[in-house]
Design a protein around this motif. Structure first.
Motif, PDB file in Angstrom:
ATOM      1  N   GLU A  44       1.050  -1.130   0.055  1.00  0.00           N
ATOM      2  CA  GLU A  44       0.018   0.102  -0.118  1.00  0.00           C
ATOM      3  C   GLU A  44       0.731   1.228   0.103  1.00  0.00           C
ATOM      4  OE1 GLU A  44      -3.424   2.195   2.734  1.00  0.00           O
ATOM      5  OE2 GLU A  44      -2.720  -0.101   3.152  1.00  0.00           O
ATOM      6  N   LYS A  45       1.823   1.197   0.897  1.00  0.00           N
ATOM      7  CA  LYS A  45       2.784   2.431   0.834  1.00  0.00           C
ATOM      8  C   LYS A  45       3.607   2.367  -0.359  1.00  0.00           C
ATOM      9  CE  LYS A  45       3.881   2.250   5.811  1.00  0.00           C
ATOM     10  NZ  LYS A  45       4.832   1.786   6.906  1.00  0.00           N
ATOM     11  N   VAL A  46       3.994   1.507  -1.135  1.00  0.00           N
ATOM     12  CA  VAL A  46       4.481   1.447  -2.452  1.00  0.00           C
ATOM     13  C   VAL A  46       3.553   2.072  -3.396  1.00  0.00           C
ATOM     14  CG1 VAL A  46       5.483   0.088  -4.317  1.00  0.00           C
ATOM     15  CG2 VAL A  46       6.311  -0.296  -1.969  1.00  0.00           C
ATOM     16  N   ASP A  47       2.364   1.407  -3.295  1.00  0.00           N
ATOM     17  CA  ASP A  47       1.420   2.171  -4.213  1.00  0.00           C
ATOM     18  C   ASP A  47       1.286   3.530  -4.441  1.00  0.00           C
ATOM     19  OD1 ASP A  47       1.042  -0.539  -5.388  1.00  0.00           O
ATOM     20  OD2 ASP A  47      -0.605  -0.665  -4.241  1.00  0.00           O
ATOM     21  N   ASN A  48       1.210   3.901  -3.102  1.00  0.00           N
ATOM     22  CA  ASN A  48       0.901   5.415  -2.810  1.00  0.00           C
ATOM     23  C   ASN A  48       2.112   6.368  -3.139  1.00  0.00           C
ATOM     24  OD1 ASN A  48      -1.467   5.056  -1.474  1.00  0.00           O
ATOM     25  ND2 ASN A  48      -0.527   5.085   0.570  1.00  0.00           N
ATOM     26  N   VAL A  49       3.113   5.688  -2.992  1.00  0.00           N
ATOM     27  CA  VAL A  49       4.423   6.523  -3.511  1.00  0.00           C
ATOM     28  C   VAL A  49       4.481   6.591  -5.132  1.00  0.00           C
ATOM     29  CG1 VAL A  49       7.073   6.492  -3.906  1.00  0.00           C
ATOM     30  CG2 VAL A  49       6.010   6.170  -1.439  1.00  0.00           C
ATOM     31  N   PHE A  50       4.010   5.414  -5.689  1.00  0.00           N
ATOM     32  CA  PHE A  50       3.845   5.381  -7.126  1.00  0.00           C
ATOM     33  C   PHE A  50       3.029   6.330  -7.552  1.00  0.00           C
ATOM     34  CE2 PHE A  50       1.821   3.850 -10.808  1.00  0.00           C
ATOM     35  CZ  PHE A  50       2.882   3.660 -11.659  1.00  0.00           C
ATOM     36  N   ASN A  51       1.708   6.406  -7.120  1.00  0.00           N
ATOM     37  CA  ASN A  51       0.533   7.060  -7.319  1.00  0.00           C
ATOM     38  C   ASN A  51       0.852   8.514  -7.336  1.00  0.00           C
ATOM     39  OD1 ASN A  51      -1.138   5.253  -8.282  1.00  0.00           O
ATOM     40  ND2 ASN A  51      -2.134   4.753  -6.360  1.00  0.00           N
ATOM     41  N   THR A  52       1.815   8.761  -6.195  1.00  0.00           N
ATOM     42  CA  THR A  52       2.088  10.392  -6.161  1.00  0.00           C
ATOM     43  C   THR A  52       3.038  10.998  -7.245  1.00  0.00           C
ATOM     44  OG1 THR A  52       1.808  10.070  -3.599  1.00  0.00           O
ATOM     45  CG2 THR A  52       3.114  12.111  -4.314  1.00  0.00           C
ATOM     46  N   ARG A  53       3.889  10.067  -7.423  1.00  0.00           N
ATOM     47  CA  ARG A  53       4.939  10.121  -8.277  1.00  0.00           C
ATOM     48  C   ARG A  53       4.407  10.305  -9.639  1.00  0.00           C
ATOM     49  NH1 ARG A  53      10.208   6.716  -6.414  1.00  0.00           N
ATOM     50  NH2 ARG A  53      10.513   8.095  -4.397  1.00  0.00           N
ATOM     51  N   TYR A  54       3.507   9.503 -10.079  1.00  0.00           N
ATOM     52  CA  TYR A  54       2.696   9.493 -11.383  1.00  0.00           C
ATOM     53  C   TYR A  54       1.998  10.902 -11.606  1.00  0.00           C
ATOM     54  CZ  TYR A  54      -0.951   8.655 -14.770  1.00  0.00           C
ATOM     55  OH  TYR A  54      -1.686   8.782 -15.633  1.00  0.00           O
ATOM     56  N   ASN A  55       1.314  11.236 -10.278  1.00  0.00           N
ATOM     57  CA  ASN A  55       0.488  12.387 -10.453  1.00  0.00           C
ATOM     58  C   ASN A  55       1.378  13.692 -10.476  1.00  0.00           C
ATOM     59  OD1 ASN A  55      -1.848  11.204 -10.401  1.00  0.00           O
ATOM     60  ND2 ASN A  55      -1.908  11.323  -8.030  1.00  0.00           N
ATOM     61  N   VAL A  56       2.530  13.656 -10.028  1.00  0.00           N
ATOM     62  CA  VAL A  56       3.308  15.000 -10.152  1.00  0.00           C
ATOM     63  C   VAL A  56       3.906  14.830 -11.513  1.00  0.00           C
ATOM     64  CG1 VAL A  56       5.785  15.739  -9.226  1.00  0.00           C
ATOM     65  CG2 VAL A  56       4.138  15.137  -7.751  1.00  0.00           C
ATOM     66  N   LEU A  57       4.284  13.677 -12.142  1.00  0.00           N
ATOM     67  CA  LEU A  57       4.912  13.820 -13.462  1.00  0.00           C
ATOM     68  C   LEU A  57       3.762  14.142 -14.588  1.00  0.00           C
ATOM     69  CD1 LEU A  57       7.088  10.532 -13.443  1.00  0.00           C
ATOM     70  CD2 LEU A  57       7.885  12.924 -13.572  1.00  0.00           C
ATOM     71  N   LYS A  58       2.435  13.688 -14.090  1.00  0.00           N
ATOM     72  CA  LYS A  58       1.301  14.143 -14.930  1.00  0.00           C
ATOM     73  C   LYS A  58       1.099  15.492 -15.023  1.00  0.00           C
ATOM     74  CE  LYS A  58      -3.589  12.981 -15.588  1.00  0.00           C
ATOM     75  NZ  LYS A  58      -4.826  12.329 -15.129  1.00  0.00           N
ATOM     76  N   GLU A  59       1.192  16.024 -13.557  1.00  0.00           N
ATOM     77  CA  GLU A  59       1.091  17.515 -13.642  1.00  0.00           C
ATOM     78  C   GLU A  59       2.238  18.445 -14.473  1.00  0.00           C
ATOM     79  OE1 GLU A  59       0.824  18.656  -9.516  1.00  0.00           O
ATOM     80  OE2 GLU A  59      -1.031  17.142  -9.136  1.00  0.00           O
ATOM     81  N   HIS A  60       3.574  17.874 -14.271  1.00  0.00           N
ATOM     82  CA  HIS A  60       4.467  18.522 -15.133  1.00  0.00           C
ATOM     83  C   HIS A  60       4.305  18.483 -16.638  1.00  0.00           C
ATOM     84  CE1 HIS A  60       6.929  19.456 -11.528  1.00  0.00           C
ATOM     85  NE2 HIS A  60       7.264  18.542 -11.187  1.00  0.00           N
ATOM     86  N   TYR A  61       3.891  17.184 -17.094  1.00  0.00           N
ATOM     87  CA  TYR A  61       3.604  17.013 -18.410  1.00  0.00           C
ATOM     88  C   TYR A  61       2.662  18.031 -18.733  1.00  0.00           C
ATOM     89  CZ  TYR A  61       1.500  15.172 -22.663  1.00  0.00           C
ATOM     90  OH  TYR A  61       1.231  15.021 -23.902  1.00  0.00           O
ATOM     91  N   GLU A  62       1.361  18.333 -18.041  1.00  0.00           N
ATOM     92  CA  GLU A  62       0.389  19.003 -18.623  1.00  0.00           C
ATOM     93  C   GLU A  62       0.800  20.534 -18.600  1.00  0.00           C
ATOM     94  OE1 GLU A  62      -2.708  18.393 -15.539  1.00  0.00           O
ATOM     95  OE2 GLU A  62      -3.200  16.480 -16.673  1.00  0.00           O
ATOM     96  N   VAL A  63       1.932  20.969 -17.673  1.00  0.00           N
ATOM     97  CA  VAL A  63       2.259  22.283 -17.590  1.00  0.00           C
ATOM     98  C   VAL A  63       3.232  22.459 -18.913  1.00  0.00           C
ATOM     99  CG1 VAL A  63       3.950  23.846 -16.346  1.00  0.00           C
ATOM    100  CG2 VAL A  63       2.186  22.714 -15.138  1.00  0.00           C
ATOM    101  N   ILE A  64       4.006  21.397 -19.247  1.00  0.00           N
ATOM    102  CA  ILE A  64       5.048  21.455 -20.294  1.00  0.00           C
ATOM    103  C   ILE A  64       4.180  21.836 -21.670  1.00  0.00           C
ATOM    104  CG2 ILE A  64       6.649  20.487 -21.750  1.00  0.00           C
ATOM    105  CD1 ILE A  64       7.800  19.347 -18.759  1.00  0.00           C
ATOM    106  N   HIS A  65       3.176  21.114 -21.697  1.00  0.00           N
ATOM    107  CA  HIS A  65       2.395  20.943 -22.965  1.00  0.00           C
ATOM    108  C   HIS A  65       1.586  22.241 -23.049  1.00  0.00           C
ATOM    109  CE1 HIS A  65      -0.347  19.126 -25.894  1.00  0.00           C
ATOM    110  NE2 HIS A  65      -1.219  19.690 -25.403  1.00  0.00           N
ATOM    111  N   LEU A  66       1.134  22.825 -21.956  1.00  0.00           N
ATOM    112  CA  LEU A  66       0.626  24.232 -21.987  1.00  0.00           C
ATOM    113  C   LEU A  66       1.584  25.308 -22.419  1.00  0.00           C
ATOM    114  CD1 LEU A  66      -1.685  24.259 -19.048  1.00  0.00           C
ATOM    115  CD2 LEU A  66      -2.587  24.230 -21.279  1.00  0.00           C
TER     116      LEU A  66
END
Length: 86
Positions: free
Chosen positions: A14-36
């Motif tokens: 569960e902890k590993v999944d939370n870390v993965f999901n957090t990192r995924y969401n941060v990367l997704k946000e960075h991608y969206e900013v770069i795309h804009l």
């Protein structure tokens, strides 16, 4: 394997999944900013291209001359600051 071991493994997963999901969401946000940012730059370049096309040859020549002067100044500044030693 005891129930306690299974529980500990599930908690760890569960902890590993939370870390993965957090990192995924941060990367997704960075991608969206770069795309804009890229979209904004594309719009700027399209507008600049339209303006460039409307300039006369004399205006284009003058701007290109000014650009060359600035590029030379930048190169001189780089040499003075030791950036060309790499």
């Amino acid at each position: 394997m005891s129930i306690k071991d299974v529980f500990m493994l599930l908690k760890h997963q569960e902890k590993v999944d939370n870390v993965f999901n957090t990192r995924y969401n941060v990367l997704k946000e960075h991608y969206e900013v770069i795309h804009l940012q890229l979209n904004d730059k594309q719009i700027y370049l399209e507008k600049a291209s339209l303006i460039w096309d409307e300039l006369t040859e004399r205006q284009k020549g003058r701007l290109e001359g000014q650009l060359e002067v600035y590029e030379n100044l930048i190169e001189e500044k780089k040499k003075d600051n030791g950036f060309n030693n790499r």
